[in-house]
Write an enzyme that holds these catalytic residues in place. Sequence first.
Site, PDB file in Angstrom:
ATOM      1  N   GLU A   1     -14.695   1.070  -7.773  1.00  0.00           N
ATOM      2  CA  GLU A   1     -15.051   0.224  -7.264  1.00  0.00           C
ATOM      3  C   GLU A   1     -14.693   1.076  -5.725  1.00  0.00           C
ATOM      4  O   GLU A   1     -14.378   0.795  -4.860  1.00  0.00           O
ATOM      5  CB  GLU A   1     -13.597  -0.568  -7.533  1.00  0.00           C
ATOM      6  CG  GLU A   1     -14.304  -2.126  -6.845  1.00  0.00           C
ATOM      7  CD  GLU A   1     -12.369  -3.217  -6.801  1.00  0.00           C
ATOM      8  OE1 GLU A   1     -12.744  -4.234  -6.957  1.00  0.00           O
ATOM      9  OE2 GLU A   1     -11.961  -2.267  -6.446  1.00  0.00           O
TER      10      GLU A   1
ATOM     11  N   ASP B   1      -9.596   2.092  -8.288  1.00  0.00           N
ATOM     12  CA  ASP B   1      -9.656   0.682  -7.827  1.00  0.00           C
ATOM     13  C   ASP B   1      -9.555   0.620  -6.442  1.00  0.00           C
ATOM     14  O   ASP B   1      -8.964   1.390  -5.929  1.00  0.00           O
ATOM     15  CB  ASP B   1      -8.813  -0.405  -8.582  1.00  0.00           C
ATOM     16  CG  ASP B   1      -8.169  -1.351  -7.866  1.00  0.00           C
ATOM     17  OD1 ASP B   1      -8.507  -2.387  -7.738  1.00  0.00           O
ATOM     18  OD2 ASP B   1      -7.127  -1.813  -7.015  1.00  0.00           O
TER      19      ASP B   1
ATOM     20  N   ASP C   1       0.854  -1.759   0.094  1.00  0.00           N
ATOM     21  CA  ASP C   1      -0.333  -0.084  -0.097  1.00  0.00           C
ATOM     22  C   ASP C   1       0.999   0.863  -0.085  1.00  0.00           C
ATOM     23  O   ASP C   1       1.972   1.350   1.146  1.00  0.00           O
ATOM     24  CB  ASP C   1      -1.400  -0.066   1.616  1.00  0.00           C
ATOM     25  CG  ASP C   1      -2.097  -0.588   0.916  1.00  0.00           C
ATOM     26  OD1 ASP C   1      -2.229  -2.089   0.731  1.00  0.00           O
ATOM     27  OD2 ASP C   1      -3.271  -0.270   1.514  1.00  0.00           O
TER      28      ASP C   1
ATOM     29  N   HIS D   1     -10.113   1.693   0.193  1.00  0.00           N
ATOM     30  CA  HIS D   1      -9.380   1.260   0.779  1.00  0.00           C
ATOM     31  C   HIS D   1      -7.997   2.146   0.769  1.00  0.00           C
ATOM     32  O   HIS D   1      -6.629   1.998   1.684  1.00  0.00           O
ATOM     33  CB  HIS D   1      -7.983   0.203   0.946  1.00  0.00           C
ATOM     34  CG  HIS D   1      -9.339  -1.521   0.890  1.00  0.00           C
ATOM     35  ND1 HIS D   1      -9.884  -1.467   2.110  1.00  0.00           N
ATOM     36  CD2 HIS D   1     -10.034  -2.300  -0.240  1.00  0.00           C
ATOM     37  CE1 HIS D   1      -9.972  -2.503   1.783  1.00  0.00           C
ATOM     38  NE2 HIS D   1     -10.620  -3.075   0.898  1.00  0.00           N
TER      39      HIS D   1
END
Length: 556
Positions: free
Chosen positions: A281, A240, A209, A244
Site C-alpha cells: 500500500e 500496510d 512507529d 512510511h
Amino acid sequence: MRTILSRIWSGLILVALLLACSALAACGGATPTPLEVKPVLGLPEGTDGFPWWNDSVFYQVFVRSFYDSDGDGIGDFNGLIEKLDYLNDGDPNTTTDLGISGLWLMPIHPATSYHGYDVTDYYQVNPQYGTMDDFRRLLDAVHRRGMRLIIDLVLNHTSSEHPWFIAAQNPSSPFRDWYVWSDTEPVGSGWHLGQNGFYLGIFEDGMPDLNYRNPDVNAQMLDVARYWLQEVGVDGFRIDAAKHIVEEGTIQSHSASTHNWLADFRVHFSAMKPDGLIVGEVWDNSVAVSQYLRGDELHLAFNFDLAQAILTSVRVGRADAVARILARDLKLLPNGQFAAFLSNHDQDRAMLVVGDDPAKARLAAGLLLTLPGVPFIYYGEEIGMVGKKPDEQIRTPMQWSAGENAGFTTGLPWEPVNPDYPQKNVQKQLQDGDSLLAAYRSLIRLRQRHAALRVGDTLLLQASDSACLAYLRSVPEENILVVFNLGSQALTGVTLELAQGPLAGKLRVVQLFPSQPQRGTISPPQVSAMGGIESYRFPVELPGNSFFILQLLPEN
Ligand code: CA
C-alpha cells in the site's frame, strides 16, 4: 515438467477448439465460437513468463464482516471456510461461483481496535476470528481450491498496547529503542507524549512507529515474516503503509531508507518464499508508486490514481480521466505489475461513488477486469454494497440474503448491516442473470479464458466521442478489442482509430461480452498498413452505459 505438460495440454485444447470452430463454420449460420487462448489451468506458473499473480483475481476480505459461524456477531475463519464455495468452489467446470483465485485478508492478528491495524501479537490470530488451527484449516481449504492467500502485515507500527511498547515506556528497558523517542517535543507532526518523553506515531497515538534503525526490530519482524510464510504457509503479504516504514528526520514518506529497507526485506522474503507475493500500500500518485516497482522492492503496489480515474470516468460518463491515467501509467509502471482496484477499506465504497447505480457499477467492473494490473475486489463490491465514511460504514457485514441481519449472523452483528440488504444481497443476485454479481462472474471467467485480458499489451484507441473509451489487449495469439460507452445516451456511428498496432490480415469478430448476440453481426475493422485500425465506424449502436468485449481473429 509441469510446464511442458501444461503447454502440451493447452496445445491440445487449442487444436480441439480450432477443430470445433471449423466444424461450426462448415455448418454455417451458427454463433461464432470464441477461441480460448491459454486459459488459466490452475498451475503454479503464470502465462507467457508472467508471474502467477497476473493470472489471478484477488478478493479483499474483512474477516470480521464476512460471515459469522457461531452467532457472536463477529465474522470468523470458520465462517469464511463455509463461504469459500461462493468465491471459488474448486471445480473449473462450474460457473456458479465468482471465480476468485486469491484472497487478501485484512489484519488477522490480536489487536486493540476492531479493524486490526494496531497489532498486539504478531505470532497469534485474533481469538475473535478463531484459533490458529481454524486458520490453518482455512489456508488448507483455500489451497485445495487452487487459490492463494495473503495477509495484511502491519509492520510500520504496533499497537500502543503491544507488550514491546508498554515496556518501551521505561527509558531503561531494552525495548526503549524499538520505538522512536525524543526527550523534548520535536518539530513536525506525528509526535505524542508518552510516560517518559515523546514518541513517534505518524498515524495516531495508539499506533507507535517501530524503529527500523534498530537491528533487533528488523530481525524480529523478519522472523514474523518467516513464521507466517514458512511455519504457517501463507502465500505473501499486503504491506500496510509501505511508504512510511523508516523516517529520516522530518521526512516521513518515501525516504531513501524506506526504499532500502523494502529492498532488503524483498531479499529475505524471496529466500523464504521464492514464489510469494508482496503487494504494497503506497497510497500516493503513480509517479511515487512507480519508485517501489523497479524490480527489487514490491512485486505489486495498488494503483490509487487508476482507481480514482475509473470511478471518475464512470461517474461523469466521459473517457478522459481513465484515458489520461492509463496513457501515463502504461509507460510509468512495469507491464501489468500493479494491483488494480475500485475502492478499499479506507475509501467510500465504489457503488456509492457512482451514485448507487448498477449500470455504472457494471461499467466499473468491466474496466477493472479488462484493463492491465492484477484486479482486487473489495468484499461486497460485486453485489454493489454501498458505504460512506466513517470507516465502520464502509466495512459493514456482507449481505448474504434478505433474511435477518442479511444472513451474516444469527446473533447481534458487531456493526449494523446496511438497511438496503433486503433489495441487495448475494442470494437475490445469484438468481438474477442480469445482476451485478452475474456480470462480475462472467467478466472474471472471460479473464481466466483469455490471456490477452490478463497479460496482453494495452493499446488505447482514439474515439470520436468523449463518452467512448476503447482499447486493444493483445498477445501474439489473440487480440481483444474493448469498447465502452460510459455515457447514459446511446451512441451510433462512433469511429475508432489506432495508428499503429499488432494486427495483420483480414479479421473476423467474435463477441465475448455481453453474451447475448446483437441484432446484426459486428463487422470487423480494417487493418492499417501499420497493424493498427483504419477509421472503424463501430457497426452497432452502443447503448448508454454499455460495453463490448470483442475477440479479433484471423478470417480463416
Ligand atoms: Ca463469530
